[in-house]
Scaffold this motif. Structure first.
Motif, PDB file in Angstrom:
ATOM      1  N   LEU A 133     -11.980  21.744   0.107  1.00  0.00           N
ATOM      2  CA  LEU A 133     -12.850  22.627  -0.654  1.00  0.00           C
ATOM      3  C   LEU A 133     -13.166  23.840   0.213  1.00  0.00           C
ATOM      4  N   VAL A 134     -12.796  25.014  -0.274  1.00  0.00           N
ATOM      5  CA  VAL A 134     -13.133  26.259   0.410  1.00  0.00           C
ATOM      6  C   VAL A 134     -14.371  26.819  -0.292  1.00  0.00           C
ATOM      7  N   SER A 135     -15.478  26.793   0.418  1.00  0.00           N
ATOM      8  CA  SER A 135     -16.772  27.190  -0.144  1.00  0.00           C
ATOM      9  C   SER A 135     -17.387  28.254   0.740  1.00  0.00           C
ATOM     10  N   HIS A 136     -17.916  29.310   0.133  1.00  0.00           N
ATOM     11  CA  HIS A 136     -18.585  30.288   0.992  1.00  0.00           C
ATOM     12  C   HIS A 136     -19.829  29.671   1.630  1.00  0.00           C
ATOM     13  N   ASP A 164     -12.271  15.924   1.335  1.00  0.00           N
ATOM     14  CA  ASP A 164     -11.917  15.475   2.683  1.00  0.00           C
ATOM     15  C   ASP A 164     -12.345  16.501   3.729  1.00  0.00           C
ATOM     16  N   ILE A 165     -12.198  17.776   3.387  1.00  0.00           N
ATOM     17  CA  ILE A 165     -12.490  18.864   4.317  1.00  0.00           C
ATOM     18  C   ILE A 165     -13.179  19.978   3.545  1.00  0.00           C
ATOM     19  N   ILE A 166     -14.211  20.571   4.137  1.00  0.00           N
ATOM     20  CA  ILE A 166     -14.860  21.753   3.576  1.00  0.00           C
ATOM     21  C   ILE A 166     -14.771  22.867   4.612  1.00  0.00           C
ATOM     22  N   ILE A 167     -14.179  23.982   4.219  1.00  0.00           N
ATOM     23  CA  ILE A 167     -14.143  25.183   5.054  1.00  0.00           C
ATOM     24  C   ILE A 167     -15.130  26.170   4.449  1.00  0.00           C
ATOM     25  N   VAL A 178     -18.068  19.614  12.069  1.00  0.00           N
ATOM     26  CA  VAL A 178     -18.934  18.443  11.993  1.00  0.00           C
ATOM     27  C   VAL A 178     -18.331  17.455  11.002  1.00  0.00           C
ATOM     28  N   LYS A 179     -18.357  16.163  11.347  1.00  0.00           N
ATOM     29  CA  LYS A 179     -17.965  15.110  10.395  1.00  0.00           C
ATOM     30  C   LYS A 179     -19.237  14.598   9.736  1.00  0.00           C
ATOM     31  N   ASP A 180     -19.375  14.908   8.457  1.00  0.00           N
ATOM     32  CA  ASP A 180     -20.590  14.530   7.722  1.00  0.00           C
ATOM     33  C   ASP A 180     -20.169  14.075   6.333  1.00  0.00           C
ATOM     34  N   VAL A 184     -16.591  19.294   7.950  1.00  0.00           N
ATOM     35  CA  VAL A 184     -17.104  20.606   7.572  1.00  0.00           C
ATOM     36  C   VAL A 184     -16.840  21.563   8.725  1.00  0.00           C
ATOM     37  N   ILE A 185     -16.192  22.693   8.413  1.00  0.00           N
ATOM     38  CA  ILE A 185     -15.797  23.657   9.445  1.00  0.00           C
ATOM     39  C   ILE A 185     -16.269  25.043   9.041  1.00  0.00           C
ATOM     40  N   ASN A 186     -17.021  25.681   9.934  1.00  0.00           N
ATOM     41  CA  ASN A 186     -17.357  27.100   9.810  1.00  0.00           C
ATOM     42  C   ASN A 186     -16.598  27.825  10.913  1.00  0.00           C
ATOM     43  N   PRO A 187     -15.614  28.662  10.569  1.00  0.00           N
ATOM     44  CA  PRO A 187     -14.765  29.283  11.595  1.00  0.00           C
ATOM     45  C   PRO A 187     -15.440  30.403  12.373  1.00  0.00           C
TER      46      PRO A 187
END
Length: 212
Positions: A133-136, A164-167, A178-180, A184-187
């Motif tokens: 999921l690509v979320s602002h 599975d993954i949120i960017i 963070v694994k939550d 979850v990744i903020n680049p």
């Protein structure tokens, strides 16, 4: 599969040259919103053009600072994941643009009820082997701390077990992984030369800092 992830460029497309020079070859580029700072759409088009010279697959969502004309330009020149989810190598990329209310009346804000509805629609079908999921906006209480407190979306928090993954992006100083439930990744803040290369198979992240 490796992706170059970035967010919050806010029209400073000149930062992309430094980011690209520090990046390895990737399969996809993912932009998690705020290509512009209220427009104009030409800034979004320029951003997408530069990124496409680096990698032909560019996937975006608009951010809370991207007005309607910018959102239209994203769909014309790249893949707007809000409108068109994409599957690459058994991984589905889907998008949620804008943000929960900021208190600043920015161009693209959504109520928590609208965010919850959009997430229900996104996750209503049979998922691929892996879902990104690509979320602002970030989920509430995950990579969302500001001097005013946690600013993430409570509806996104409720969806942490569905992807599975949120960017994400939005919170410029909340860079990290963070694994939550989901990863979850903020680049980082692309307007300051930050980005990240994410290996979706191993979840290794290489942080890019092109401005010192």
């Amino acid at each position: 599969m490796k992706v170059l992830a970035l967010a919050d460029l806010h029209g400073k497309f000149f930062r992309l040259d430094g980011i690209i020079k520090k990046s390895d070859r990737v399969d996809l580029v993912v932009v998690a919103g705020d290509l512009t700072h209220g427009g104009p759409p030409e800034n979004a088009v320029r951003t997408i053009s530069i990124l496409k010279h680096f990698c032909r697959h560019v996937l975006c969502v608009p951010g809370n600072w991207d007005p309607p004309e910018v959102r239209q330009a994203i769909g014309q020149y790249a893949v707007n994941l809000e409108e068109t989810p994409k599957i690459y190598n058994d991984t589905e990329f889907m998008g949620l643009g804008g943000s929960n209310p900021t208190g600043n009346n920015t161009p693209y804000e959504l109520s928590e009820e609208e965010i919850a509805y959009r997430l229900d629609v996104l996750f209503s079908h049979t998922p691929a082997a892996r879902t990104v999921l690509v979320s602002h906006a970030p989920p509430l209480s995950t990579l969302d701390m500001t001097p005013k407190g946690a600013m993430g979306s409570s509806s996104l928090r409720s969806a942490l077990d569905k992807a599975d993954i949120i960017i994400c992006g939005h919170i410029h100083g909340a860079r990290g992984k963070v694994k939550d439930g989901a990863w979850v990744i903020n680049p980082g803040h692309a307007a300051e030369g930050q980005a990240a290369i994410v290996d979706l198979d191993t979840m290794d992240v290489v942080w890019i800092d092109s401005v010192f």
